[in-house]
Scaffold this motif. Sequence first.
Motif, PDB file in Angstrom:
ATOM      1  N   LEU A 174     -29.270   0.179  40.833  1.00  0.00           N
ATOM      2  CA  LEU A 174     -29.534  -1.188  40.600  1.00  0.00           C
ATOM      3  C   LEU A 174     -28.865  -2.144  41.195  1.00  0.00           C
ATOM      4  O   LEU A 174     -29.272  -3.212  41.736  1.00  0.00           O
ATOM      5  N   GLU A 175     -27.421  -1.881  41.633  1.00  0.00           N
ATOM      6  CA  GLU A 175     -26.799  -2.679  42.475  1.00  0.00           C
ATOM      7  C   GLU A 175     -27.428  -2.952  43.964  1.00  0.00           C
ATOM      8  O   GLU A 175     -27.337  -3.852  44.531  1.00  0.00           O
ATOM      9  N   VAL A 176     -27.650  -1.611  44.435  1.00  0.00           N
ATOM     10  CA  VAL A 176     -28.265  -1.414  45.489  1.00  0.00           C
ATOM     11  C   VAL A 176     -29.604  -2.381  45.714  1.00  0.00           C
ATOM     12  O   VAL A 176     -29.674  -3.309  46.642  1.00  0.00           O
ATOM     13  N   VAL A 177     -30.330  -2.287  44.722  1.00  0.00           N
ATOM     14  CA  VAL A 177     -31.660  -2.909  44.559  1.00  0.00           C
ATOM     15  C   VAL A 177     -31.605  -4.477  44.539  1.00  0.00           C
ATOM     16  O   VAL A 177     -31.959  -5.038  45.115  1.00  0.00           O
ATOM     17  N   LEU A 178     -30.583  -4.810  43.785  1.00  0.00           N
ATOM     18  CA  LEU A 178     -30.231  -6.373  43.594  1.00  0.00           C
ATOM     19  C   LEU A 178     -29.818  -6.847  44.941  1.00  0.00           C
ATOM     20  O   LEU A 178     -30.133  -7.892  45.178  1.00  0.00           O
ATOM     21  N   TRP A 179     -28.995  -6.282  45.465  1.00  0.00           N
ATOM     22  CA  TRP A 179     -28.374  -6.744  46.658  1.00  0.00           C
ATOM     23  C   TRP A 179     -29.746  -6.968  47.627  1.00  0.00           C
ATOM     24  O   TRP A 179     -29.619  -7.876  48.409  1.00  0.00           O
TER      25      TRP A 179
END
Length: 212
Positions: A174-179
């Motif tokens: 989720l962090e990778v996708v959000l960035w």
Amino acid sequence: MAKSFNTVGRAFMARIIDPLGRFLVRVGVTPNAVTVIGTLGVITGSVALVARGYLLSGLVVVTLSACTDMVDGAMARVKGVTNRFGAYLDSTMDRIADGAIFGSVAFWLLSEGQERAAAAALLCLVAAQVVSYAKARAESLGADCSVGIAERPERLLIIAVGTLLAGLGVPYALEVVLWLLAALSVVTVVQRVLHVREQLVGESVGRVEKER
């Protein structure tokens, strides 16, 4: 490529959504009512489920509710009328829905101690609002602003994939996708500003030369 994907995707979904739109029109439901109900569904799924960590169930509720954005359009086509207030209401409800989705994701991430990912979610929230505002403001000035690599359908699809992966326990997904989404949204804002600048500055130069 994004335009082609949207065109194919919308054509496919129309085969499913249009019959539902015709049915709702027959039973007396209005497109505006569907718009509001869908937004309430998104808010409920986001705040009551996603914000509390029930990512998969929240994703299902939000996705189904977001589909009403196509249903009200199908209903308008069936009725054969163009409602300016309906378009205004739809755009306003979209902004509320986007705020609920990204705000709830940010809240959950903060509660889990994932500050960097929460920061990315907040950046996505702000950028999403600016992307939409940039287009609305440009059109109010008579400029075309139909450009950008991360319009609303793409943004919702990307955050849905990230939420799904997080719900399945994929670490850092989720962090990778959000960035990634934050970066794409910022790029979209820049694309729109430059696109509109070219039109409006060129228009001003042409007016000055004509006056001379």
